[in-house]
Design a protein around this motif. Structure first.
Motif, PDB file in Angstrom:
ATOM      1  N   PRO A  27       0.822  -1.220   0.000  1.00  0.00           N
ATOM      2  CA  PRO A  27       0.000   0.000   0.000  1.00  0.00           C
ATOM      3  C   PRO A  27       0.855   1.270   0.000  1.00  0.00           C
ATOM      4  N   ILE A  28       1.773   1.359  -0.967  1.00  0.00           N
ATOM      5  CA  ILE A  28       2.655   2.518  -1.097  1.00  0.00           C
ATOM      6  C   ILE A  28       2.278   3.226  -2.393  1.00  0.00           C
ATOM      7  N   PRO A  29       2.060   4.534  -2.358  1.00  0.00           N
ATOM      8  CA  PRO A  29       1.712   5.255  -3.587  1.00  0.00           C
ATOM      9  C   PRO A  29       2.826   5.166  -4.632  1.00  0.00           C
ATOM     10  N   ALA A  30       2.429   5.178  -5.882  1.00  0.00           N
ATOM     11  CA  ALA A  30       3.393   5.102  -6.982  1.00  0.00           C
ATOM     12  C   ALA A  30       4.361   6.280  -6.955  1.00  0.00           C
ATOM     13  N   SER A  31       3.894   7.428  -6.502  1.00  0.00           N
ATOM     14  CA  SER A  31       4.772   8.594  -6.455  1.00  0.00           C
ATOM     15  C   SER A  31       5.933   8.381  -5.481  1.00  0.00           C
ATOM     16  N   ILE A  32       5.690   7.639  -4.417  1.00  0.00           N
ATOM     17  CA  ILE A  32       6.763   7.348  -3.456  1.00  0.00           C
ATOM     18  C   ILE A  32       7.800   6.430  -4.095  1.00  0.00           C
ATOM     19  N   TYR A  33       7.344   5.440  -4.839  1.00  0.00           N
ATOM     20  CA  TYR A  33       8.278   4.591  -5.574  1.00  0.00           C
ATOM     21  C   TYR A  33       9.138   5.439  -6.505  1.00  0.00           C
ATOM     22  N   GLY A  34       8.487   6.353  -7.219  1.00  0.00           N
ATOM     23  CA  GLY A  34       9.224   7.215  -8.142  1.00  0.00           C
ATOM     24  C   GLY A  34      10.234   8.096  -7.429  1.00  0.00           C
ATOM     25  N   LEU A  35       9.842   8.668  -6.289  1.00  0.00           N
ATOM     26  CA  LEU A  35      10.766   9.513  -5.527  1.00  0.00           C
ATOM     27  C   LEU A  35      11.963   8.719  -5.019  1.00  0.00           C
ATOM     28  N   VAL A  36      11.716   7.521  -4.526  1.00  0.00           N
ATOM     29  CA  VAL A  36      12.812   6.684  -4.032  1.00  0.00           C
ATOM     30  C   VAL A  36      13.738   6.289  -5.187  1.00  0.00           C
ATOM     31  N   LEU A  37      13.148   5.938  -6.323  1.00  0.00           N
ATOM     32  CA  LEU A  37      13.972   5.601  -7.491  1.00  0.00           C
ATOM     33  C   LEU A  37      14.824   6.786  -7.935  1.00  0.00           C
ATOM     34  N   MET A  38      14.234   7.981  -7.943  1.00  0.00           N
ATOM     35  CA  MET A  38      14.990   9.165  -8.346  1.00  0.00           C
ATOM     36  C   MET A  38      16.099   9.450  -7.343  1.00  0.00           C
ATOM     37  N   LEU A  39      15.814   9.302  -6.057  1.00  0.00           N
ATOM     38  CA  LEU A  39      16.841   9.496  -5.029  1.00  0.00           C
ATOM     39  C   LEU A  39      17.993   8.517  -5.226  1.00  0.00           C
ATOM     40  N   ILE A  40      17.670   7.254  -5.443  1.00  0.00           N
ATOM     41  CA  ILE A  40      18.714   6.246  -5.655  1.00  0.00           C
ATOM     42  C   ILE A  40      19.516   6.562  -6.912  1.00  0.00           C
ATOM     43  N   ALA A  41      18.824   6.939  -7.979  1.00  0.00           N
ATOM     44  CA  ALA A  41      19.513   7.251  -9.236  1.00  0.00           C
ATOM     45  C   ALA A  41      20.425   8.469  -9.095  1.00  0.00           C
ATOM     46  N   LEU A  42      19.985   9.473  -8.357  1.00  0.00           N
ATOM     47  CA  LEU A  42      20.808  10.667  -8.164  1.00  0.00           C
ATOM     48  C   LEU A  42      21.982  10.399  -7.225  1.00  0.00           C
ATOM     49  N   LYS A  43      21.731   9.677  -6.119  1.00  0.00           N
ATOM     50  CA  LYS A  43      22.804   9.397  -5.164  1.00  0.00           C
ATOM     51  C   LYS A  43      23.864   8.466  -5.756  1.00  0.00           C
ATOM     52  N   SER A  44      23.439   7.535  -6.594  1.00  0.00           N
ATOM     53  CA  SER A  44      24.391   6.611  -7.212  1.00  0.00           C
ATOM     54  C   SER A  44      25.017   7.197  -8.480  1.00  0.00           C
ATOM     55  N   ARG A  45      24.582   8.391  -8.828  1.00  0.00           N
ATOM     56  CA  ARG A  45      25.048   9.101 -10.019  1.00  0.00           C
ATOM     57  C   ARG A  45      24.704   8.370 -11.318  1.00  0.00           C
ATOM     58  N   LEU A  46      23.696   7.496 -11.243  1.00  0.00           N
ATOM     59  CA  LEU A  46      23.166   6.881 -12.451  1.00  0.00           C
ATOM     60  C   LEU A  46      22.553   7.974 -13.333  1.00  0.00           C
ATOM     61  N   ILE A  47      21.892   8.920 -12.672  1.00  0.00           N
ATOM     62  CA  ILE A  47      21.403  10.129 -13.332  1.00  0.00           C
ATOM     63  C   ILE A  47      22.151  11.296 -12.698  1.00  0.00           C
ATOM     64  N   PRO A  48      23.013  11.970 -13.451  1.00  0.00           N
ATOM     65  CA  PRO A  48      23.711  13.140 -12.886  1.00  0.00           C
ATOM     66  C   PRO A  48      22.706  14.265 -12.608  1.00  0.00           C
ATOM     67  N   LEU A  49      22.946  15.018 -11.557  1.00  0.00           N
ATOM     68  CA  LEU A  49      22.020  16.077 -11.160  1.00  0.00           C
ATOM     69  C   LEU A  49      21.782  17.085 -12.272  1.00  0.00           C
ATOM     70  N   HIS A  50      22.814  17.434 -13.005  1.00  0.00           N
ATOM     71  CA  HIS A  50      22.657  18.456 -14.050  1.00  0.00           C
ATOM     72  C   HIS A  50      21.726  17.985 -15.170  1.00  0.00           C
ATOM     73  N   LYS A  51      21.433  16.675 -15.236  1.00  0.00           N
ATOM     74  CA  LYS A  51      20.526  16.154 -16.266  1.00  0.00           C
ATOM     75  C   LYS A  51      19.060  16.413 -15.943  1.00  0.00           C
ATOM     76  N   VAL A  52      18.747  16.768 -14.681  1.00  0.00           N
ATOM     77  CA  VAL A  52      17.353  17.016 -14.294  1.00  0.00           C
ATOM     78  C   VAL A  52      17.167  18.295 -13.484  1.00  0.00           C
ATOM     79  N   LYS A  53      18.236  19.032 -13.270  1.00  0.00           N
ATOM     80  CA  LYS A  53      18.184  20.182 -12.356  1.00  0.00           C
ATOM     81  C   LYS A  53      17.255  21.288 -12.843  1.00  0.00           C
ATOM     82  N   ASP A  54      17.343  21.664 -14.103  1.00  0.00           N
ATOM     83  CA  ASP A  54      16.511  22.767 -14.604  1.00  0.00           C
ATOM     84  C   ASP A  54      15.026  22.420 -14.572  1.00  0.00           C
ATOM     85  N   ALA A  55      14.684  21.199 -14.976  1.00  0.00           N
ATOM     86  CA  ALA A  55      13.283  20.781 -14.952  1.00  0.00           C
ATOM     87  C   ALA A  55      12.783  20.696 -13.511  1.00  0.00           C
TER      88      ALA A  55
END
Length: 119
Positions: A27-55
């Motif tokens: 019973p976890i909202p999909a948005s929470i899954y997305g936020l956790v995935l984005m946090l993991i991707a940013l912390k692991s540098r899978l997605i560099p911050l500058h790739k999503v910072k402006d948006a």
């Protein structure tokens, strides 16, 4: 064009969160899954911050406008809410204090762990 790519990355992570919500029966909202995935991707540098910072900055700037529909909904249902207004205000106040306290404690714990790991 850069903003479109950045929004695309954010939407892709959000979509993966939606898929996880559909696949995992919790019973976890999909948005929470997305936020956790984005946090993991940013912390692991899978997605560099500058790739999503402006948006991300743009989305933060327009966030107050996103509350307009919820506010209108409250105004429309005011007659139903009037009888339970006091309990709702008390619950809102208490949960706000609890969330602030838990967030502060977790933030302090993370800062201490990062200081300990950097030594």
């Amino acid at each position: 064009m850069r903003l479109i790519k950045q929004f695309g990355i954010i939407l892709a992570v959000t979509f993966i969160g939606e898929l996880l919500h559909y696949i995992i029966p919790l019973p976890i909202p999909a948005s929470i899954y997305g936020l956790v995935l984005m946090l993991i991707a940013l912390k692991s540098r899978l997605i560099p911050l500058h790739k999503v910072k402006d948006a991300g900055s743009f989305l933060l700037e327009i966030m107050p406008m996103m509350f307009i529909p919820a506010t209108v909904g409250l105004m429309v249902s005011w007659n139903s809410l009037r009888s339970i207004l006091f309990p709702v205000l008390i619950i809102t106040f208490i949960t706000t204090i609890v969330v602030m306290a838990v967030t502060g404690c977790i933030t302090q714990l993370i800062i201490r762990l990062e200081k300990r790991n950097s030594k």
